[in-house]
Each structure stands twice: as structure tokens, then as C-alpha cells.
Design an enzyme around this catalytic site. Structure first.
Site, PDB file in Angstrom:
ATOM      1  N   LYS A  30      10.563  -3.614 -11.387  1.00 26.03           N
ATOM      2  CA  LYS A  30       9.288  -3.005 -11.586  1.00 26.03           C
ATOM      3  C   LYS A  30       8.695  -3.543 -13.125  1.00 26.03           C
ATOM      4  O   LYS A  30       9.520  -4.206 -13.866  1.00 26.03           O
ATOM      5  CB  LYS A  30       9.590  -1.213 -11.880  1.00 26.03           C
ATOM      6  CG  LYS A  30       8.419  -0.622 -11.651  1.00 26.03           C
ATOM      7  CD  LYS A  30       8.321  -0.036 -10.347  1.00 26.03           C
ATOM      8  CE  LYS A  30       7.150   0.564  -9.858  1.00 26.03           C
ATOM      9  NZ  LYS A  30       7.134   1.121  -8.599  1.00 26.03           N
ATOM     10  N   ASP A  88       1.394  -0.604  -7.311  1.00 30.67           N
ATOM     11  CA  ASP A  88       1.717   0.903  -7.862  1.00 30.67           C
ATOM     12  C   ASP A  88       0.477   1.504  -8.536  1.00 30.67           C
ATOM     13  O   ASP A  88      -0.582   1.052  -8.184  1.00 30.67           O
ATOM     14  CB  ASP A  88       2.942   0.987  -8.810  1.00 30.67           C
ATOM     15  CG  ASP A  88       3.886   2.028  -8.865  1.00 30.67           C
ATOM     16  OD1 ASP A  88       4.599   2.647  -8.016  1.00 30.67           O
ATOM     17  OD2 ASP A  88       3.503   2.869  -9.916  1.00 30.67           O
TER      18      ASP A  88
HETATM   19  P1  NDP Z   1      -2.864   5.103  -7.194  1.00 29.95           P
HETATM   20  O1  NDP Z   1      -3.123   4.501  -8.093  1.00 29.95           O
HETATM   21  O2  NDP Z   1      -3.381   4.609  -5.851  1.00 29.95           O
HETATM   22  O3  NDP Z   1      -3.208   6.607  -7.138  1.00 29.95           O
HETATM   23  C1  NDP Z   1      -2.552   7.541  -7.909  1.00 29.95           C
HETATM   24  C2  NDP Z   1      -3.033   8.832  -7.976  1.00 29.95           C
HETATM   25  O4  NDP Z   1      -2.263   9.843  -8.775  1.00 29.95           O
HETATM   26  C3  NDP Z   1      -4.447   9.160  -8.359  1.00 29.95           C
HETATM   27  O5  NDP Z   1      -5.149  10.083  -7.773  1.00 29.95           O
HETATM   28  C4  NDP Z   1      -4.457   9.526  -9.708  1.00 29.95           C
HETATM   29  O6  NDP Z   1      -5.237  10.153 -10.498  1.00 29.95           O
HETATM   30  C5  NDP Z   1      -3.213  10.443  -9.660  1.00 29.95           C
HETATM   31  N1  NDP Z   1      -2.460  10.257 -10.990  1.00 29.95           N
HETATM   32  C6  NDP Z   1      -1.987   9.331 -11.540  1.00 29.95           C
HETATM   33  N2  NDP Z   1      -1.658   9.672 -12.783  1.00 29.95           N
HETATM   34  C7  NDP Z   1      -1.454  10.745 -12.857  1.00 29.95           C
HETATM   35  C8  NDP Z   1      -1.324  11.751 -13.842  1.00 29.95           C
HETATM   36  N3  NDP Z   1      -0.412  11.344 -15.109  1.00 29.95           N
HETATM   37  N4  NDP Z   1      -1.576  13.042 -13.718  1.00 29.95           N
HETATM   38  C9  NDP Z   1      -2.084  13.445 -12.759  1.00 29.95           C
HETATM   39  N5  NDP Z   1      -2.468  12.586 -11.702  1.00 29.95           N
HETATM   40  C10 NDP Z   1      -2.105  11.301 -11.569  1.00 29.95           C
HETATM   41  O7  NDP Z   1      -1.262   5.172  -6.877  1.00 29.95           O
HETATM   42  P2  NDP Z   1      -0.392   5.114  -5.787  1.00 29.95           P
HETATM   43  O8  NDP Z   1      -0.984   6.053  -4.897  1.00 29.95           O
HETATM   44  O9  NDP Z   1      -0.141   3.859  -5.249  1.00 29.95           O
HETATM   45  O10 NDP Z   1       0.938   5.631  -6.274  1.00 29.95           O
HETATM   46  C11 NDP Z   1       1.226   6.998  -6.455  1.00 29.95           C
HETATM   47  C12 NDP Z   1       2.743   7.599  -6.661  1.00 29.95           C
HETATM   48  O11 NDP Z   1       3.140   6.967  -5.466  1.00 29.95           O
HETATM   49  C13 NDP Z   1       3.328   7.059  -7.691  1.00 29.95           C
HETATM   50  O12 NDP Z   1       4.300   7.821  -8.215  1.00 29.95           O
HETATM   51  C14 NDP Z   1       3.849   5.589  -7.294  1.00 29.95           C
HETATM   52  O13 NDP Z   1       4.908   5.205  -7.971  1.00 29.95           O
HETATM   53  C15 NDP Z   1       4.318   6.062  -5.850  1.00 29.95           C
HETATM   54  N6  NDP Z   1       4.456   5.033  -4.812  1.00 29.95           N
HETATM   55  C16 NDP Z   1       3.500   4.099  -4.756  1.00 29.95           C
HETATM   56  C17 NDP Z   1       3.887   3.098  -3.575  1.00 29.95           C
HETATM   57  C18 NDP Z   1       3.023   2.268  -3.085  1.00 29.95           C
HETATM   58  O14 NDP Z   1       3.103   1.488  -2.249  1.00 29.95           O
HETATM   59  N7  NDP Z   1       1.743   2.210  -3.919  1.00 29.95           N
HETATM   60  C19 NDP Z   1       5.041   3.183  -2.965  1.00 29.95           C
HETATM   61  C20 NDP Z   1       6.116   4.205  -3.272  1.00 29.95           C
HETATM   62  C21 NDP Z   1       5.839   5.085  -4.297  1.00 29.95           C
HETATM   63  P3  NDP Z   1      -6.705   9.313 -11.198  1.00 29.95           P
HETATM   64  O15 NDP Z   1      -7.537   8.698 -10.112  1.00 29.95           O
HETATM   65  O16 NDP Z   1      -7.261  10.404 -11.883  1.00 29.95           O
HETATM   66  O17 NDP Z   1      -5.892   8.169 -12.017  1.00 29.95           O
HETATM   67  O1  2IT Z   2       7.580   2.425  -5.916  1.00 27.95           O
HETATM   68  C1  2IT Z   2       7.461   1.466  -4.971  1.00 27.95           C
HETATM   69  O2  2IT Z   2       8.343   1.330  -4.025  1.00 27.95           O
HETATM   70  C2  2IT Z   2       6.283   0.716  -4.819  1.00 27.95           C
HETATM   71  N1  2IT Z   2       5.398   0.874  -5.681  1.00 27.95           N
HETATM   72  C3  2IT Z   2       6.260  -0.330  -3.752  1.00 27.95           C
HETATM   73  C4  2IT Z   2       6.972  -1.512  -4.277  1.00 27.95           C
HETATM   74  C5  2IT Z   2       6.910  -2.770  -3.317  1.00 27.95           C
HETATM   75  O3  2IT Z   2       7.314  -3.804  -3.840  1.00 27.95           O
HETATM   76  O4  2IT Z   2       6.188  -2.792  -2.736  1.00 27.95           O
END
Ligand code: NDP
Ligand code: 2IT
Length: 450
Positions: A124, A164
Site C-alpha cells: 500500500k 484508493d
Molecule cells: P474515494 O476517494 O473514491 O471515496 C471516498 C469516500 O469516503 C468519499 O465520499 C469521501 O468523502 C469519504 N471519506 C473519505 N475519508 C473520510 C473520512 N475521514 N470521514 C468521512 N468520510 C470520508 O475512495 P474509495 O471509494 O476508493 O475508497 C473508500 C473505501 O474503500 C476506503 O476505505 C478504501 O480503502 C476502500 N477500498 C477501495 C477500493 C478501491 O478499489 N477503490 C478497494 C477496496 C477497498 P469526501 O469526498 O468528503 O472526501
Molecule cells: O484496498 C484495496 O484493495 C484497494 N484499494 C485496491 C487495490 C488494488 O490494487 O486494486
């Protein structure tokens, strides 16, 4: 060593790293029965090794903002474990990024990637850079400066980053362009690339879709389904958007979405048309979620990170899908969900539920899936993107989606089987931790003391 001795050791070696310790504690709790059966894993000090990153790179990122002022951020890549494949895991750009946060995420990633059945180790990275309020030009300048250092440490057989929080299609494009220029090489060094230049169809949708496929598998164990169920979703980024989309496809009704300023409560349910508005609001206009409430005349509630509980989780519903960030569901939130007879909580985010909240949910018979199982569809599809890049092929949407459905079912069944074998039937947390751990442990055992 006992569980508490192992935890004390990790605490001592990693002071001031609460998120990392929280993630290790959960895994330790689950896998102690495995260590009891396998004395050889204890003798090989596998836990002590797995909790020590193989490599942790920290670097200065210096760039010029639109006013010509010098800006300095801190960049990281945690190369946690390469026992079963090249390091693989996302990059997070958010002001809350620290070594502790990235080590917890990298640690979770090791077990998650093992569960996918695709040969990927865990890593990461990211930065405390905040893309909010920055121009496209500033984001590009930052990405180029960040890759200026990261490029020395990655390539398509060594370490393959992805997105992420704060890193989506735009950032991956800038990072990929910078890498290609530095290395004079077009390779699949990042996943989540655009369609037409090495990206895989369905990668954008995969985490949210996979989460909902996983939840549907859980419901099926009770001869039930998501059809007609009311659902709470937090977040409005990549994972939340496609979780909402798939819930709608499967006939469920989504009542909420949120960002870091608060949440909207749409009693009529978010439709595909409203979701298109939400995607445009967050991805293109980069606006705040309150605009959705103004547009569709529904309720907006402001939430602050240090509030005692989040009223989003007090809304009566059948299922809950936290898809924003770590520790967004605390014990009070869990108690509110239980009071409203929630059936299922599926983690889309990484570690969104605090340990005491998880215990409450499980003790009260709520079906609970840990992120390392239920959000693994994103990295699994990244693995499919890597395979397509190696083969020089592009698979169809239908092919990739069918593989994603199958992978999520396999993860579900593997976690359930491991939980049963170790005397915790129905406990997806214990099952996922054990199944992921065993795969990595056996590879480390075979590869000697390194
Ligand atoms: P994005 O940046 O696309 O979206 C994040 C969302 O969460 C936004 O709505 C953001 O609000 C909100 N957010 C972020 N930080 C905070 C906080 N401290 N308090 C409240 N709201 C918050 O990220 P992702 O959708 O990609 O990721 C979301 C979660 O999923 C994370 O935990 C990530 O690690 C996990 N994840 C992501 C994967 C991926 O493929 N993208 C895969 C597996 C897990 P705002 O717009 O106001 O910042
Ligand atoms: O938390 C996760 O699994 C991710 N943000 C996706 C990682 C990836 O390599 O696609």
C-alpha cells in the site's frame, strides 16, 4: 508466544501506530487456533515476520502549486509481503495518511489478496497530499513529482499500485504517464488504467459490485436475498457508487450516501438516474453531498468526525454497507443498527467497523463480513487487469464480470469453510483471516528464512 505476548511485541516495535495495531490485533485473535495446530509456524516466527514490512519507503515530494509556491508532501510505499506474488495494493492521497494507516492497509491487503486466489503479495502507499480544492494542473504536478521517486521502486513484476481514497482514474492517468516517461516503457505497472490504454473493463465497478455479490452470497445462506431490502450506504466515492448501482440492479433500495461533511437520507431510494447525478457531482464537479439533498429535496445531516455516533447508522434498514473510511462504525453505531434489527453489515471500506462494534454485531447474530473478504473484488479485478496486460489481451465486460462473480463466491465459501473447520461457523471474520493467513504462511514456510 501467547496472543498477548505477540501483541505486546508488535506494540513495542510500532509505537504510536494505533491503526496498524488494531488490524494486527484482529488477525491475531482469529488465527491463534491455527498457531496451536501448527507449531512449525510459531518456530518460524511467521507472525513476527508478517508484522514487519519487507520494505517501507518514505520520501519527500516537492512540487510547485498554481501560484508558483513550493509545496512539500510526504510519500510512502509499504511493501509488506511478497510470499505469493508481486506487491499489490492501492495508493491513498488524503491528509490523514500516516505510516500507521498505510501499514494497516498493507497488512490487510496481504490476506485479502491471498483470498482472491490470484498470485498477488500485499502493499500500500500514498501521501498526505489532499486533492480537495486543488486544480487539475496541481494534481498532475503532484502525481508527476510523486512518481519521480516511486518509479525507482516499482515495475510490473515487482510492485503494482492502484487507486484508493483520493486516487481515481484521473490520478492513475497522471501517474501512469509519468512512469512511462521516466522508464521509457509501456507496461502494466499500475491498475485501474483507462479503457483503451491497458485498463480492464469492470475494474472501476469491481469493488462495489463485488461487495454486493458477496452480500448476496451471505443472504443466500439464509435462503434470502437483497431483493426488496432497504440498505444504508456510507461514502459517495468509487466503492459507494458501484455498491449503490449493484444493489439497485438486484432490486434493493438504497436510502443513504455520505461524504466527509455529512449524509443524505433519500426515503424514496436512490434511483439509477439520481445515481448518475451523484457520480457527476463527485467525479466531475467534485462538489459536496448536500447538493444532492437540494436537488432531490431530501434530508441532509451534517456529521463531524469527533461526534459520539453517526446518525446515518440510526436509520432503520435491513443491510448496512460502510464504504467511506476506517473506524466509521463505532460501538454506539453498532448498538443503533442492532436496535433496528439490521440483518447484515458488509464492509466495502477497509476496517470501517471498530473492534468493539464487530463483537457487538457478531454476538447479536448480525451477518458481518470483513473488508478483506467483501471488498476484495477491486484488487481481484486488478489481478485480472494484470493478467490481460501480460497476455496482451482485452476481455469483454461479460467475461470480467463473470470472473468477478465467481471470485466473490469462492472467497465467501472459503471463508465460511475455514470458520467451520476452526469451530466458528458463520464467522466470516475468523474464516477470512484464517484462510488468508494459511495461504501466505505455507508460502513463507516453503521459501525459507528470508
Ligand atoms: P474515494 O476517494 O473514491 O471515496 C471516498 C469516500 O469516503 C468519499 O465520499 C469521501 O468523502 C469519504 N471519506 C473519505 N475519508 C473520510 C473520512 N475521514 N470521514 C468521512 N468520510 C470520508 O475512495 P474509495 O471509494 O476508493 O475508497 C473508500 C473505501 O474503500 C476506503 O476505505 C478504501 O480503502 C476502500 N477500498 C477501495 C477500493 C478501491 O478499489 N477503490 C478497494 C477496496 C477497498 P469526501 O469526498 O468528503 O472526501
Ligand atoms: O484496498 C484495496 O484493495 C484497494 N484499494 C485496491 C487495490 C488494488 O490494487 O486494486
Amino acid at each position: 508466544m501467547t496472543q498477548s505476548e505477540l501483541l505486546s511485541l508488535v506494540k513495542k516495535r510500532n509505537p504510536n501506530e494505533p491503526e496498524f495495531i488494531q488490524a494486527v490485533d484482529e488477525v491475531l485473535l482469529s488465527i491463534m487456533p491455527v498457531l496451536e495446530r501448527h507449531a512449525e509456524f510459531r518456530d518460524l516466527k511467521l507472525i513476527e515476520r508478517m508484522t514487519e514490512p519487507e520494505r517501507l519507503i518514505s520520501f519527500r515530494v516537492t512540487w510547485l502549486d498554481d501560484k508558483g509556491h513550493v509545496q512539500i508532501n510526504r510519500g510512502y510505499r509499504v511493501q509488506m509481503n511478497s510470499a505469493i506474488g508481486p506487491y499489490k495494493g492501492g495508493l491513498r492521497f488524503h491528509p490523514t495518511v500516516t505510516a500507521s494507516v498505510l501499514k494497516f492497509l498493507a497488512f490487510e491487503q496481504v490476506f485479502k489478496n491471498a483470498l482472491t486466489g490470484i498470485p498477488m503479495g500485499g502493499g500500500k502507499g500514498g501521501s498526505d497530499f489532499d486533492p480537495k480544492g486543488k486544480s487539475n494542473n496541481e494534481v498532475m504536478k503532484f502525481c508527476q513529482a510523486f512518481m519521480g521517486e516511486l518509479a525507482r521502486h516499482i515495475d510490473n513484476r515487482t510492485d503494482v499500485p492502484a487507486g484508493d481514497i483520493g486516487v481515481g482514474g484521473r490520478e492513475i492517468g497522471y501517474l501512469f504517464g509519468a512512469y512511462k516517461k521516466i522508464k521509457n516503457e509501456f507496461s502494466g505497472v499500475l491498475t485501474g488504467k483507462g479503457i483503451g490504454w491497458g485498463g480492464s473493463l469492470i475494474r472501476t465497478e469491481a469493488t462495489g459490485y463485488g461487495l454486493v455479490y458477496f452480500a448476496e452470497n451471505m443472504m443466500q445462506t439464509k435462503n434470502d436475498s437483497l431483493k426488496g431490502k432497504t440498505c444504508l450506504v456510507s461514502g459517495s466515492g468509487n466503492v459507494a457508487q458501484y455498491a449503490i448501482e449493484k444493489i439497485i440492479h438486484l432490486g434493493g433500495k438504497v436510502l443513504t450516501a455520505s461524504d466527509s461533511s455529512g449524509f443524505i437520507y433519500d426515503k424514496e431510494g436512490i434511483t439509477l438516474e439520481k445515481l448518475a447525478y451523484l457520480k457527476d457531482l463527485k467525479d466531475n464537479r467534485r462538489g459536496r453531498i448536500k447538493e444532492y439533498a437540494d436537488q432531490y429535496k431530501c434530508q441532509f445531516t451534517a456529521v463531524h468526525a469527533d461526534d459520539a455516533f453517526n446518525p446515518l447508522w440510526s436509520i432503520p434498514a435491513d443491510c448496512a454497507f460502510p464504504c467511506a473510511t476506517q473506524n466509521e462504525v463505532n460501538a454506539k453505531d453498532a448498538a443503533n443498527l442492532i436496535k433496528n434489527k439490521i440483518k447484515l453489515l458488509g464492509e466495502g471500506a477497509n476496517m470501517p467497523t471498530s473492534p468493539d462494534a464487530i463483537n457487538l454485531l457478531i454476538d447479536n447474530g448480525v451477518m458481518y463480513s470483513p473488508g478483506k473478504a467483501s471488498n476484495a473484488g477491486g484488487v481481484a479485478t486488478s489481478g485480472l487487469e494484470m493478467t490481460q496486460n501480460y497476455m496482451g489481451q482485452n476481455w469483454t465486460r461479460e467475461e470480467v464480470d463473470a470472473k468477478l462473480v465467481e471470485i466473490m463466491k469462492n472467497i465467501h465459501d472459503t471463508a465460511l469453510a475455514a470458520a467451520k473447520e476452526y469451530g466458528k461457523p458463520g464467522n466470516y471474520m475468523v474464516g477470512a483471516n484464517i484462510a488468508g493467513f494459511l495461504k501466505v504462511a505455507k508460502a513463507m514456510q516453503a521459501q525459507g528464512v528470508i
